[in-house]
Design a protein around this motif. Structure first.
Motif, PDB file in Angstrom:
ATOM      1  N   PRO A  26       0.751  -1.296   0.091  1.00 12.52           N
ATOM      2  CA  PRO A  26       0.346  -0.416  -0.237  1.00 12.52           C
ATOM      3  C   PRO A  26       0.870   1.441  -0.414  1.00 12.52           C
ATOM      4  CG  PRO A  26      -0.287  -1.241   2.264  1.00 12.52           C
ATOM      5  CD  PRO A  26       1.102  -1.995   1.280  1.00 12.52           C
ATOM      6  N   GLY A  27       0.564   2.587  -0.400  1.00 12.75           N
ATOM      7  CA  GLY A  27       1.115   3.662  -0.810  1.00 12.75           C
ATOM      8  C   GLY A  27       2.605   3.409  -1.768  1.00 12.75           C
ATOM      9  N   ARG A  28       2.265   2.064  -2.358  1.00 11.73           N
ATOM     10  CA  ARG A  28       2.834   2.594  -3.379  1.00 11.73           C
ATOM     11  C   ARG A  28       2.843   1.864  -4.663  1.00 11.73           C
ATOM     12  NH1 ARG A  28       7.969   2.663  -1.366  1.00 11.73           N
ATOM     13  NH2 ARG A  28       9.440   1.663  -3.070  1.00 11.73           N
ATOM     14  N   LEU A 143     -12.637   2.791 -10.677  1.00  7.56           N
ATOM     15  CA  LEU A 143     -12.358   3.302  -9.613  1.00  7.56           C
ATOM     16  C   LEU A 143     -13.686   4.110  -9.055  1.00  7.56           C
ATOM     17  CD1 LEU A 143      -9.722   6.267 -11.471  1.00  7.56           C
ATOM     18  CD2 LEU A 143      -9.569   4.552  -9.122  1.00  7.56           C
ATOM     19  N   PRO A 147     -12.255   1.540  -4.739  1.00  3.34           N
ATOM     20  CA  PRO A 147     -10.918   0.993  -4.093  1.00  3.34           C
ATOM     21  C   PRO A 147     -10.199   1.123  -3.861  1.00  3.34           C
ATOM     22  CG  PRO A 147     -10.913   0.729  -6.449  1.00  3.34           C
ATOM     23  CD  PRO A 147     -12.393   1.957  -5.742  1.00  3.34           C
ATOM     24  N   SER A 148      -9.095   0.594  -2.874  1.00  6.23           N
ATOM     25  CA  SER A 148      -7.876   1.214  -2.164  1.00  6.23           C
ATOM     26  C   SER A 148      -6.795   0.334  -3.236  1.00  6.23           C
ATOM     27  CB  SER A 148      -7.951   0.317  -0.924  1.00  6.23           C
ATOM     28  OG  SER A 148      -8.899  -0.873  -0.509  1.00  6.23           O
ATOM     29  N   ARG A 168      -0.451   8.705 -14.943  1.00  8.39           N
ATOM     30  CA  ARG A 168       0.459   8.260 -13.347  1.00  8.39           C
ATOM     31  C   ARG A 168       0.326   9.533 -12.670  1.00  8.39           C
ATOM     32  NH1 ARG A 168       4.968  12.077 -16.595  1.00  8.39           N
ATOM     33  NH2 ARG A 168       4.974  10.034 -18.324  1.00  8.39           N
ATOM     34  N   ASP A 169      -0.454  10.907 -12.481  1.00  5.81           N
ATOM     35  CA  ASP A 169      -0.401  11.940 -12.052  1.00  5.81           C
ATOM     36  C   ASP A 169      -1.532  10.993 -11.102  1.00  5.81           C
ATOM     37  OD1 ASP A 169       1.546  13.779 -12.735  1.00  5.81           O
ATOM     38  OD2 ASP A 169       0.592  15.101 -13.800  1.00  5.81           O
ATOM     39  N   ARG A 172      -0.115   8.417  -9.259  1.00  2.75           N
ATOM     40  CA  ARG A 172       0.619   8.902  -8.249  1.00  2.75           C
ATOM     41  C   ARG A 172      -0.191   9.512  -7.035  1.00  2.75           C
ATOM     42  NH1 ARG A 172       4.864   7.249  -7.209  1.00  2.75           N
ATOM     43  NH2 ARG A 172       3.656   6.721  -5.295  1.00  2.75           N
ATOM     44  N   PHE A 174      -3.215   8.499  -5.911  1.00  3.88           N
ATOM     45  CA  PHE A 174      -3.636   6.996  -5.570  1.00  3.88           C
ATOM     46  C   PHE A 174      -2.874   6.221  -4.571  1.00  3.88           C
ATOM     47  CE2 PHE A 174      -5.557   3.065  -5.619  1.00  3.88           C
ATOM     48  CZ  PHE A 174      -6.898   2.728  -5.361  1.00  3.88           C
ATOM     49  N   ALA A 175      -1.798   6.007  -4.968  1.00  8.22           N
ATOM     50  CA  ALA A 175      -0.337   5.425  -3.942  1.00  8.22           C
ATOM     51  C   ALA A 175      -0.206   6.077  -3.084  1.00  8.22           C
ATOM     52  CB  ALA A 175       0.577   5.293  -4.598  1.00  8.22           C
ATOM     53  N   ASP A 176      -0.283   7.584  -3.030  1.00  2.00           N
ATOM     54  CA  ASP A 176       0.059   9.155  -2.287  1.00  2.00           C
ATOM     55  C   ASP A 176      -1.383   8.644  -1.351  1.00  2.00           C
ATOM     56  OD1 ASP A 176       2.689   8.928  -3.299  1.00  2.00           O
ATOM     57  OD2 ASP A 176       1.711  11.060  -3.629  1.00  2.00           O
ATOM     58  N   ASP A 177      -2.456   8.630  -1.609  1.00  2.00           N
ATOM     59  CA  ASP A 177      -3.765   8.319  -1.197  1.00  2.00           C
ATOM     60  C   ASP A 177      -3.347   7.610  -0.099  1.00  2.00           C
ATOM     61  OD1 ASP A 177      -4.619  10.742  -1.122  1.00  2.00           O
ATOM     62  OD2 ASP A 177      -6.153  10.431  -2.661  1.00  2.00           O
ATOM     63  N   GLY A 178      -1.997   6.383   0.081  1.00  3.03           N
ATOM     64  CA  GLY A 178      -2.603   5.019   0.505  1.00  3.03           C
ATOM     65  C   GLY A 178      -2.401   3.556  -0.100  1.00  3.03           C
TER      66      GLY A 178
END
Lengths: 298, 287
Positions: A26-28, A143, A147-148, A168-169, A172, A174-178
């Protein structure tokens, strides 16, 4: 969180996926990289339960995909943007999916907005969509359930440069939100811009895995100086191996050591930096060469 | 080395990230989702969504519309071309019944095969991994469509019967009992089930539709030809040939033996292919 453990899928004697293990955190953003036919899509299909594994397991959020009570609400999946009913409009596709997931219709408009499909485009039948529009619709569908985890197979296919930037943004963010993102591609350049971790697969086997930094770091230094010959001599006098490359020298040492040698020899360097991940790229090219039709020429 | 795909593409947004995912997934605005594990998708919802999928494409809509259109045409033709003085409700039921026996099985076939022909199975089964549930919902929907269509067709036939009595001045003859109607419905539902089972086996619209017409129109001919030269077959074909007894449902009273034959042939031609097809659907990979 996606955990793949010793996953194998065989077709007769041929193992399309051979004891593949990796984790997407998660987060990556985890980039799943490999030439065409390396087993990326098969692995992803097994993860989402469309293909049964011959052995091994794949779990998402600690459960098999088939055991998720309402998978769309926890895992967004886009495996093939073209796999939509050609006779439905984009909006209808999303409405049906939203209805099945138990989401309000307002969510459909929010997602259309998010992926940049206009009202007019959403009202068009999918048969009249370009590949890029289908990818956007597929992302919207993935989306929809908020989902997580996101699992996307070659989502950049058919997108124009601006679309690739947008994608890409989005990933990015989505991952930054965990969120957990597993993203496949057969293009190294495409994936190394967005991925935090890389899993490289070739002929069904994992050939490299780790953080992007660790895989791209080559342990070599690129150095340039006006007088390359003198620099080369100084480096070999210091016991370092240097190979000429494109007007510079590639040295098997870190940049601090190379800088010291040049300084001691009184040579002004014009460029001094860690070399690019040539190893990863070379490894990837080798992989591609041994499986692709251009193999003989490469 | 450039790491970008194209000169117009700038590097990724500077989303610094080091916490390894300890943060909760922040809910985006407009999110309809709730926290925690979502509830299992209720079967009733699957039924409705699958029903919607059968109607909401142009092809699906016209297939369903053709049920009504065919009934109207069949009824109209009967009023206009039939011998009006001898027409009864039964004549109309027979007239609307025959197009139904062709359209409804195709509905059964396409309910299954369109998922594969249009490749929607990929998203269907990722949103609802239980393939058994999806197929079960489709089956219930198909049977419901069959029953409703037959009621609709009969209603249109009844209207034709009334119109005829107005034209001729005779009293309308209502000579269909509930049990006769039930048998006609059963015959058509069996046809739909056969189509559905073939859809599961082939998972391809053309193959399953052709398969249905072979079973329904080619095999009876072969069976008939065999019966004319083979005494044993002529005597016993009813135990093997689904169509012989199924067609009897449309216009005759069945004997106990014929009901038994219907049961055996249904098992042979519908239940077995259905189970084989279901197993194939459960096991094959979806691409």
């Amino acid at each position: 969180m996606i955990t793949v453990d010793s996953l194998t899928r065989s077709y007769g004697a041929h193992a399309a996926v051979d004891h593949v293990s990796f984790t997407a955190e998660p987060g990556r953003v985890t980039g799943f990289l490999g030439p065409n036919g390396a087993g990326k899509s098969t692995t992803m299909r097994v993860i989402v339960g469309l293909t049964d594994p011959s052995s091994g397991t794949a779990e998402i959020l600690g459960r098999r995909f088939a055991d998720l009570p309402n998978p769309g609400r926890e895992v967004g999946v886009l495996l093939d943007a073209s796999a939509q009913h050609a006779g439905r409009t984009g909006r209808e596709v999303l409405r049906i999916n939203a209805r099945l997931m138990g989401l309000p219709a307002s969510r459909v408009d929010a997602m259309l907005d998010l992926v940049g499909l206009t009202d007019e485009e959403a009202g068009r039948r999918v048969r009249n969509y370009s590949l890029g529009m289908r990818q956007r619709l597929g992302i919207a569908s993935a989306l929809l359930g908020d989902p997580s985890v996101l699992i996307l197979d070659e989502p950049a296919n058919g997108l124009d440069p601006a679309g690739i930037r947008w994608m890409r943004d989005l990933l990015r963010g989505f991952a930054d939100d965990g969120g957990t993102v597993l993203l496949s591609s057969h293009l190294l350049n495409e994936i190394e811009v967005v991925a935090d971790d890389l899993v490289v697969i070739g002929q069904g086997r994992i050939v490299a895995a780790g953080t992007k930094q660790s895989l791209l770091a080559s342990g070599e230094t690129l150095v340039r100086a006006a007088d390359a010959t003198a620099l080369g001599e100084a480096l070999s006098a210091a016991g370092l191996t240097a190979t000429a490359t494109d007007g510079g020298l590639l040295v098997t040492a870190d940049s601090a050591r190379v800088g010291q040698v040049a300084f001691a020899a009184g040579i002004a360097v014009t460029e001094l930096r860690a070399a690019d991940g040539a190893r990863l790229e070379e490894m990837f090219l080798e992989l591609t060469a041994s499986t692709s039709r251009e193999g003989a020429a490469a | 080395m450039s790491t970008t795909l194209s000169p117009t593409v700038a590097p990724a947004s500077p989303g610094v990230h080091a916490d390894g995912g300890a943060r909760r997934l922040a809910k985006r605005p407009g999110s309809g989702a709730t926290d925690g594990t979502p509830e299992r998708i209720p079967f009733g919802r699957v039924l409705l969504v699958e029903l919607q999928k059968m109607f909401d494409t142009r092809a699906g809509f016209w297939l369903m519309a053709s049920i009504v259109i065919a009934s109207v045409i069949a009824t109209g033709a009967t009023v206009l071309l039939g011998d009006r003085d001898s027409l009864s409700f039964d004549s109309f039921a027979a007239a609307v019944g025959s197009p139904m026996s062709i359209v409804l099985p195709v509905v059964g076939v396409l309910a299954v095969t369109s998922e594969w022909s249009q490749r929607t199975a990929l998203s269907t089964f990722t949103l609802l991994p239980s393939r058994r549930t999806v197929i079960g919902a489709k089956l219930v929907d198909v049977l419901a469509i069959g029953a409703v269509s037959m009621l609709l067709a009969l209603g249109i036939g009844a209207f034709g019967n009334l119109v005829t009595s107005l034209v001729t001045g005779n009293d309308a003859v209502w000579d269909i009992t509930a049990s006769t109607f039930a048998k006609i419905v059963l015959a058509n539902e069996l046809g739909m089930l056969l189509g559905f089972a073939l859809g599961l086996v082939f998972r391809s619209s053309p193959a399953a539709v052709v398969g249905y017409f072979v079973v329904n129109f080619v095999l009876p001919g072969i069976s008939g030809a065999l019966a004319s030269s083979q005494h044993w077959w002529a005597e016993h074909a009813g135990w093997f040939d689904l169509n012989q007894t199924r067609f009897l449902l449309f216009d005759s009273n069945l004997t106990g033996e014929q009901w038994a034959q219907l049961g055996i042939t249904t098992l042979l031609w519908i239940v077995v292919p259905f189970l084989v097809g279901l197993r194939l659907v459960m096991r094959t990979e979806v691409k």
